[in-house]
Write a protein that holds these residues in place. Sequence first.
Motif, short mmCIF file in Angstrom:
data_model
loop_
_atom_site.label_atom_id
_atom_site.label_comp_id
_atom_site.label_asym_id
_atom_site.label_seq_id
_atom_site.Cartn_x
_atom_site.Cartn_y
_atom_site.Cartn_z
N PRO A 1 -6.80 -6.48 3.64
CA PRO A 1 -6.74 -8.20 3.09
C PRO A 1 -8.17 -8.13 2.82
O PRO A 1 -8.13 -9.59 2.13
N TRP A 2 -9.06 -7.27 2.41
CA TRP A 2 -9.88 -8.31 1.81
C TRP A 2 -9.50 -8.52 -0.01
O TRP A 2 -10.28 -8.69 -0.59
N ILE A 3 -9.31 -7.35 -0.31
CA ILE A 3 -7.31 -7.52 -1.76
C ILE A 3 -7.62 -8.87 -2.03
O ILE A 3 -7.07 -9.16 -2.98
N LEU A 4 -6.81 -10.20 -1.04
CA LEU A 4 -6.71 -10.85 -1.02
C LEU A 4 -7.53 -12.56 -1.38
O LEU A 4 -7.41 -13.10 -1.93
N PHE A 5 -9.22 -11.83 -1.59
CA PHE A 5 -10.07 -12.71 -1.49
C PHE A 5 -10.03 -12.93 -3.26
O PHE A 5 -10.18 -11.97 -3.64
N PRO A 6 -10.23 -13.89 -4.24
CA PRO A 6 -11.08 -13.96 -5.40
C PRO A 6 -11.89 -13.88 -5.17
O PRO A 6 -13.06 -13.90 -4.24
N PHE B 1 -15.90 -24.13 0.96
CA PHE B 1 -15.87 -23.47 2.76
C PHE B 1 -16.55 -22.31 3.42
O PHE B 1 -17.24 -22.37 4.20
N ILE B 2 -17.26 -21.63 2.84
CA ILE B 2 -17.98 -20.69 2.46
C ILE B 2 -19.79 -21.06 2.92
O ILE B 2 -20.51 -21.09 3.90
N ASN B 3 -20.27 -21.97 2.04
CA ASN B 3 -21.17 -22.72 1.86
C ASN B 3 -20.86 -23.52 3.51
O ASN B 3 -22.11 -23.31 4.01
N MET C 1 -16.79 -13.80 10.21
CA MET C 1 -15.68 -14.93 10.03
C MET C 1 -14.66 -14.85 9.15
O MET C 1 -13.55 -14.95 9.63
N LEU C 2 -14.55 -14.68 8.51
CA LEU C 2 -13.53 -14.52 6.86
C LEU C 2 -12.84 -13.35 7.94
O LEU C 2 -11.81 -13.25 7.53
N PHE C 3 -13.35 -11.79 7.94
CA PHE C 3 -12.40 -11.01 8.33
C PHE C 3 -11.80 -11.40 9.05
O PHE C 3 -10.24 -11.38 9.18
N LEU C 4 -12.16 -12.18 10.54
CA LEU C 4 -11.07 -12.09 11.32
C LEU C 4 -10.32 -13.52 11.26
O LEU C 4 -8.93 -13.02 11.17
N ILE C 5 -10.93 -13.96 10.48
CA ILE C 5 -9.54 -15.20 10.22
C ILE C 5 -8.40 -14.68 8.84
O ILE C 5 -6.76 -14.94 9.85
N THR C 6 -8.98 -13.85 7.92
CA THR C 6 -7.83 -13.03 7.69
C THR C 6 -6.94 -12.17 8.48
O THR C 6 -5.65 -11.27 8.72
N LEU C 7 -7.40 -11.21 9.06
CA LEU C 7 -6.72 -10.66 10.20
C LEU C 7 -5.74 -11.29 11.20
O LEU C 7 -4.25 -11.31 11.53
N ASN C 8 -6.26 -12.76 11.68
CA ASN C 8 -5.43 -13.11 12.50
C ASN C 8 -4.41 -13.78 11.58
O ASN C 8 -2.89 -13.78 12.11
N MET C 9 -4.76 -14.66 10.48
CA MET C 9 -3.23 -15.28 10.18
C MET C 9 -2.10 -14.17 9.54
O MET C 9 -1.46 -14.73 9.51
N LEU C 10 -2.41 -13.14 8.72
CA LEU C 10 -1.47 -12.37 8.45
C LEU C 10 -1.08 -12.07 9.32
O LEU C 10 -0.01 -11.43 9.24
N GLY C 11 -1.67 -11.53 10.83
CA GLY C 11 -1.17 -11.34 11.70
C GLY C 11 0.23 -12.06 12.03
O GLY C 11 1.37 -11.68 12.74
N LEU C 12 0.56 -13.40 11.75
CA LEU C 12 1.08 -13.92 12.07
C LEU C 12 2.42 -14.37 11.08
O LEU C 12 3.89 -14.72 11.05
N LEU C 13 2.28 -13.08 9.51
CA LEU C 13 3.47 -13.04 8.98
C LEU C 13 5.02 -12.01 9.95
O LEU C 13 4.11 -11.19 10.23
N PRO C 14 5.67 -11.81 8.94
CA PRO C 14 7.04 -10.93 10.06
C PRO C 14 6.38 -9.49 9.12
O PRO C 14 6.09 -9.84 8.28
#
Length: 227
Positions: free
Chosen positions: A27-32, A50-52, A77-90
């Motif tokens: 998931p870290w690859i998805l961040f610009p 957003f981070i600031n 925070m960014l790590f958990l949000i990314t994992l939680n959101m990607l987990g909703l994909l099929p």
Amino acid sequence: MTLSFFDQFMSPSFLGIPLMALALSLPWILFPTPSARWLNNRLITLQNWFINRFTQQLLLPLNLGGHKWALILTSLMLFLITLNMLGLLPYTFTPTTQLSLNMGLAVPLWLATVIIGMRNQPTVALGHLLPEGTPTLLIPVLIIIETISLFIRPLALGVRLTANLTAGHLLIQLIATAAFVLLPLMPTVALLTATLLFLLTLLEVAVAMIQAYVFVLLLSLYLQENV
């Protein structure tokens, strides 16, 4: 063969090799990647904004000593949000539905806040175990209760995150299965069920973000007591 609803929470593996580390690192690859230029593109500008804003809001109740934790808390925070959101994909796996992972995050960070409090201000840290003005007869009982509540904090952090995400994924799968089964039998009921599934998915998106925020917010509150 009918699969269990809990099969989606099994740790993925390929040729007997666990893929948990891959699920945590990809998931870290998805961040610009931020650049050193004065002018960035819109995506990086939005990400920095957003981070600031989040870091400013999170560190607002903390004193200057707690600002050293800004990088750790924001990254978590960014790590958990990314994992939680990607987990909703099929056809994806949500690592934060594993209690072992959540406890592995909660226990060391909670223990770090306790150690910092015992090192910097041991009197104040121990003073949280006994409220001021406690009757003499209740002092031993309250000390035991407060000590138990102190050690339950990391368990509550990990179980809260695991339970909310697991319950949401199970509800989505149950309602999706019901809509699929009812489609040839009762199309109208299946359409209503699919509408409920869409609303529940929107709710799960909100839960995925809120639970990550609550996890980090509680850690910052524990840090506030010990800094």
